[in-house]
Write a protein that holds these residues in place. Structure first.
Motif, PDB file in Angstrom:
ATOM      1  N   GLN A 159       0.842  -0.939   0.181  1.00 48.56           N
ATOM      2  CA  GLN A 159      -0.004   0.058   0.224  1.00 48.56           C
ATOM      3  C   GLN A 159       0.479   1.351  -0.129  1.00 48.56           C
ATOM      4  O   GLN A 159       0.977   2.646  -0.467  1.00 48.56           O
ATOM      5  N   PHE A 160       1.915   1.274   0.699  1.00 47.85           N
ATOM      6  CA  PHE A 160       2.901   2.541   1.000  1.00 47.85           C
ATOM      7  C   PHE A 160       3.168   2.372  -0.476  1.00 47.85           C
ATOM      8  O   PHE A 160       3.921   3.781  -0.734  1.00 47.85           O
ATOM      9  N   MET A 161       4.148   1.112  -1.632  1.00 49.07           N
ATOM     10  CA  MET A 161       4.389   1.501  -2.485  1.00 49.07           C
ATOM     11  C   MET A 161       3.293   1.941  -4.054  1.00 49.07           C
ATOM     12  O   MET A 161       3.879   2.946  -3.841  1.00 49.07           O
ATOM     13  N   GLU A 162       2.295   1.519  -3.545  1.00 48.94           N
ATOM     14  CA  GLU A 162       1.327   2.311  -4.772  1.00 48.94           C
ATOM     15  C   GLU A 162       1.382   3.591  -3.905  1.00 48.94           C
ATOM     16  O   GLU A 162       0.811   4.524  -4.523  1.00 48.94           O
ATOM     17  N   TRP A 163       0.827   3.848  -2.867  1.00 47.34           N
ATOM     18  CA  TRP A 163       0.669   5.666  -2.474  1.00 47.34           C
ATOM     19  C   TRP A 163       2.380   6.419  -2.957  1.00 47.34           C
ATOM     20  O   TRP A 163       1.811   7.178  -4.224  1.00 47.34           O
ATOM     21  N   SER A 164       2.487   5.715  -2.890  1.00 48.27           N
ATOM     22  CA  SER A 164       4.046   6.985  -3.461  1.00 48.27           C
ATOM     23  C   SER A 164       4.445   6.950  -4.371  1.00 48.27           C
ATOM     24  O   SER A 164       4.858   8.101  -4.646  1.00 48.27           O
ATOM     25  N   PRO A 182      -3.543  12.044 -13.284  1.00 46.08           N
ATOM     26  CA  PRO A 182      -3.640  12.848 -11.781  1.00 46.08           C
ATOM     27  C   PRO A 182      -4.717  12.586 -11.139  1.00 46.08           C
ATOM     28  O   PRO A 182      -4.310  13.398  -9.554  1.00 46.08           O
ATOM     29  N   GLU A 183      -5.778  12.195 -11.414  1.00 44.26           N
ATOM     30  CA  GLU A 183      -7.326  12.058 -10.326  1.00 44.26           C
ATOM     31  C   GLU A 183      -6.624  10.859  -9.621  1.00 44.26           C
ATOM     32  O   GLU A 183      -6.750  11.707  -8.487  1.00 44.26           O
ATOM     33  N   GLU A 184      -5.564  10.032  -9.863  1.00 43.09           N
ATOM     34  CA  GLU A 184      -5.685   8.762  -9.557  1.00 43.09           C
ATOM     35  C   GLU A 184      -4.152   9.367  -8.452  1.00 43.09           C
ATOM     36  O   GLU A 184      -4.442   9.243  -7.097  1.00 43.09           O
ATOM     37  N   GLN A 185      -3.597  10.323  -8.962  1.00 44.91           N
ATOM     38  CA  GLN A 185      -1.988  11.280  -8.351  1.00 44.91           C
ATOM     39  C   GLN A 185      -3.154  11.954  -7.107  1.00 44.91           C
ATOM     40  O   GLN A 185      -2.234  11.688  -5.267  1.00 44.91           O
ATOM     41  N   ALA A 186      -3.878  12.887  -7.111  1.00 48.76           N
ATOM     42  CA  ALA A 186      -4.394  13.340  -5.973  1.00 48.76           C
ATOM     43  C   ALA A 186      -5.264  12.751  -4.965  1.00 48.76           C
ATOM     44  O   ALA A 186      -5.166  12.472  -3.575  1.00 48.76           O
ATOM     45  N   GLU A 187      -5.855  11.638  -5.855  1.00 45.42           N
ATOM     46  CA  GLU A 187      -6.290  10.818  -4.423  1.00 45.42           C
ATOM     47  C   GLU A 187      -5.610   9.884  -3.737  1.00 45.42           C
ATOM     48  O   GLU A 187      -5.610  10.009  -2.654  1.00 45.42           O
ATOM     49  N   ALA A 188      -4.443   9.792  -4.070  1.00 41.80           N
ATOM     50  CA  ALA A 188      -2.759   8.310  -3.164  1.00 41.80           C
ATOM     51  C   ALA A 188      -2.872  10.069  -2.616  1.00 41.80           C
ATOM     52  O   ALA A 188      -2.467   9.658  -1.324  1.00 41.80           O
ATOM     53  N   LYS A 189      -2.885  11.550  -2.946  1.00 40.58           N
ATOM     54  CA  LYS A 189      -2.133  12.182  -1.520  1.00 40.58           C
ATOM     55  C   LYS A 189      -3.255  12.488  -0.785  1.00 40.58           C
ATOM     56  O   LYS A 189      -2.560  12.732   0.707  1.00 40.58           O
ATOM     57  N   ARG A 190      -4.662  12.665  -1.259  1.00 40.99           N
ATOM     58  CA  ARG A 190      -5.388  12.578  -0.111  1.00 40.99           C
ATOM     59  C   ARG A 190      -5.291  11.537   0.861  1.00 40.99           C
ATOM     60  O   ARG A 190      -5.673  11.738   2.461  1.00 40.99           O
ATOM     61  N   ALA A 191      -5.625   9.908   0.580  1.00 45.48           N
ATOM     62  CA  ALA A 191      -5.787   8.852   1.097  1.00 45.48           C
ATOM     63  C   ALA A 191      -3.809   9.201   2.103  1.00 45.48           C
ATOM     64  O   ALA A 191      -4.624   8.632   3.491  1.00 45.48           O
ATOM     65  N   MET A 192      -2.949   9.640   1.464  1.00 46.60           N
ATOM     66  CA  MET A 192      -2.306   9.572   2.469  1.00 46.60           C
ATOM     67  C   MET A 192      -2.552  10.381   3.363  1.00 46.60           C
ATOM     68  O   MET A 192      -1.999  10.171   4.303  1.00 46.60           O
ATOM     69  N   ALA A 193      -2.691  11.849   3.139  1.00 44.79           N
ATOM     70  CA  ALA A 193      -2.941  12.549   4.459  1.00 44.79           C
ATOM     71  C   ALA A 193      -3.718  12.503   5.561  1.00 44.79           C
ATOM     72  O   ALA A 193      -3.405  12.587   6.781  1.00 44.79           O
ATOM     73  N   GLU A 194      -5.049  11.826   4.964  1.00 42.07           N
ATOM     74  CA  GLU A 194      -5.833  10.982   5.757  1.00 42.07           C
ATOM     75  C   GLU A 194      -5.227  10.095   7.274  1.00 42.07           C
ATOM     76  O   GLU A 194      -5.570  10.226   8.097  1.00 42.07           O
ATOM     77  N   TYR A 195      -4.709   8.300   6.187  1.00 41.15           N
ATOM     78  CA  TYR A 195      -3.786   8.000   7.361  1.00 41.15           C
ATOM     79  C   TYR A 195      -3.029   8.678   7.802  1.00 41.15           C
ATOM     80  O   TYR A 195      -2.438   8.546   9.397  1.00 41.15           O
ATOM     81  N   PHE A 196      -2.181   9.842   7.457  1.00 36.61           N
ATOM     82  CA  PHE A 196      -1.311  10.077   8.831  1.00 36.61           C
ATOM     83  C   PHE A 196      -1.777  10.324   9.621  1.00 36.61           C
ATOM     84  O   PHE A 196      -1.076  10.852  10.698  1.00 36.61           O
ATOM     85  N   SER A 197      -3.022  11.660   9.547  1.00 27.11           N
ATOM     86  CA  SER A 197      -3.310  11.949  10.562  1.00 27.11           C
ATOM     87  C   SER A 197      -4.239  11.637  11.194  1.00 27.11           C
ATOM     88  O   SER A 197      -3.904  12.411  12.390  1.00 27.11           O
ATOM     89  N   ASP A 198      -4.675  10.179  10.874  1.00 22.46           N
ATOM     90  CA  ASP A 198      -4.945   9.847  11.887  1.00 22.46           C
ATOM     91  C   ASP A 198      -4.309   8.836  13.064  1.00 22.46           C
ATOM     92  O   ASP A 198      -3.862   8.889  14.096  1.00 22.46           O
TER      93      ASP A 198
END
Length: 394
Positions: A159-164, A182-198
């Motif tokens: 999962q981390f490789m995919e996000w990165s 670009p849409e998938e890029q934006a979604e990966a950034k959003r998912a990472m931000a949410e994950y780290f925020s928690d």
């Protein structure tokens, strides 16, 4: 000559335009020839097509990287999610220094056994015979190490490789992969931000020594800055090291060095430094002029994009004897493969120890390592190979 691109400060690092002269696979693999021509004939050159300046000689590149007042690293970031790579002093120090002690060689040596165990677990799954070492080892290993460093579950490394990869829109490595949109890029950034925020909220008040906990309990950072730090470490902590390990195997195969390194006749650590000079993953660094500046006899206006080619600087004969020769015991070796100045790579000591461990464990486990160098496919940024087929014997 300022660029007409309003988004020049926020362009994708891995998709910025390459000079036409090194746009082909063969030119990428042998870019030192282009570097030599440019150092000799066009050491400071304006590229009309890319709308930026290219700088090639060691002295000039070194000056640019050390002079953050005239040549700034102004990548785009919002006020609530500043990162160390997007800021100059005093903000740069605030966003970086709180974690710098964790990245010292002394501290990292304390993690050597754990990092070696991660490498051994991956190698356990590699069957002797023909294997592409990139997906089998050099890609997942740095991701798993940086996950361990952040205090993330190593078993979730895919999962981390995919996000990165998606966050940087890393160019595909095989024909079976599809380019990240670009849409998938934006979604990966959003998912990472949410994950780290928690995770940051969960670890507030904890006393662990992982990087997320250290960031979570730093009162000088906003919540957004803590997220940006963790996300930046996850991404930057693996993309360069993947290629450093791969490039080391490439160099050692090309120059028949596996046995001398295995026996200790040639030291691994010094050989790694020569890889960083000869085939550094980071071949160029971008800066923006904050005021009119003179470099190499050329006057450059304020607001210009300047590309400092540290890959070329590392081949400058004014600094390195016989620079086109791979000398694994080269000394002194004043390469700037990790940059220099206040923005020198924070994770350089981690990349070095990871690469040292990776080579040690591979050489310990396999009596024969024979990379196939007959049909190499270059990855332009960070510089390396998309794949490296190898024949292995236990």
């Amino acid at each position: 000559m300022a660029s007409s691109d309003d988004n020049v400060l926020t362009e994708d690092l891995l998709h910025r335009p390459l000079p036409t002269a090194i746009s082909t696979n063969d030119a990428q693999l042998h870019r030192s020839d282009w570097y030599a021509e440019m150092r000799k004939n066009h050491p400071v050159h304006y590229d009309d097509e890319r709308e930026r300046w290219d700088v090639f000689r060691y002295a000039d590149v070194n000056e640019i990287l050390r002079d953050h007042e005239r040549f700034a690293t102004m990548f785009g970031s919002d006020d609530e999610a500043k990162s160390m790579i997007s800021q100059e002093p005093p903000e740069h120090g605030r966003l970086r220094n709180f974690a710098s002690s964790w990245f010292t060689p002394r501290v990292l040596e304390g993690y050597r056994d754990r990092f070696a165990a991660i490498a051994d677990d991956l190698i356990d799954d590699i069957e002797p015979g023909s294997v592409d070492i990139v997906p089998a080892f050099t890609h997942p290993y740095p991701v798993m190490v940086i996950a361990e460093s952040l205090g993330l579950p190593v078993e979730d490394y895919e999962q981390f490789m995919e996000w990165s990869d998606a966050s940087l829109r890393v160019p595909v490595r095989t024909e079976d992969e599809e380019e990240v949109t670009p849409e998938e890029q934006a979604e990966a950034k959003r998912a990472m931000a949410e994950y780290f925020s928690d995770l940051i909220e969960e670890r507030a008040g904890d006393d662990g020594n992982d990087l997320i906990t250290i960031a979570a309990n730093n009162d000088d950072l906003t919540h957004g800055e803590k997220i940006a730090f963790c996300r930046g470490i996850l991404i930057a902590g693996n993309v360069t090291t993947i290629n450093l390990i791969t490039n080391a195997l490439w160099c050692f195969a090309e120059f028949d060095l596996f046995e001398p390194i295995r026996s200790g006749e040639i030291g691994r650590k010094r050989a790694i430094e020569e890889v960083l000079r000869y085939r550094s993953p980071a071949q160029s660094v971008r800066r923006v002029t904050t005021q009119p500046a003179e470099i190499g006899g050329q006057e450059i206006d304020e607001g210009e994009v300047v590309v400092a080619w540290n890959g070329s600087a590392n081949y400058d004969p004014e600094v390195f004897e016989a620079p086109h020769e791979f000398r694994p015991e080269r000394t002194p070796n004043r390469h700037i493969g990790f940059g220099t100045g206040i923005h020198v790579c924070l994770g350089a000591p981690l990349a070095r120890i990871e690469t040292d461990i990776a080579l040690e464990r591979l050489l310990d486990r396999f009596s024969v390592i024979e990379p196939d160098l007959s049909d190499l496919s270059a990855q332009p940024i960070p510089f390396g190979l998309k794949s490296l087929p190898c024949y292995l014997e236990a």
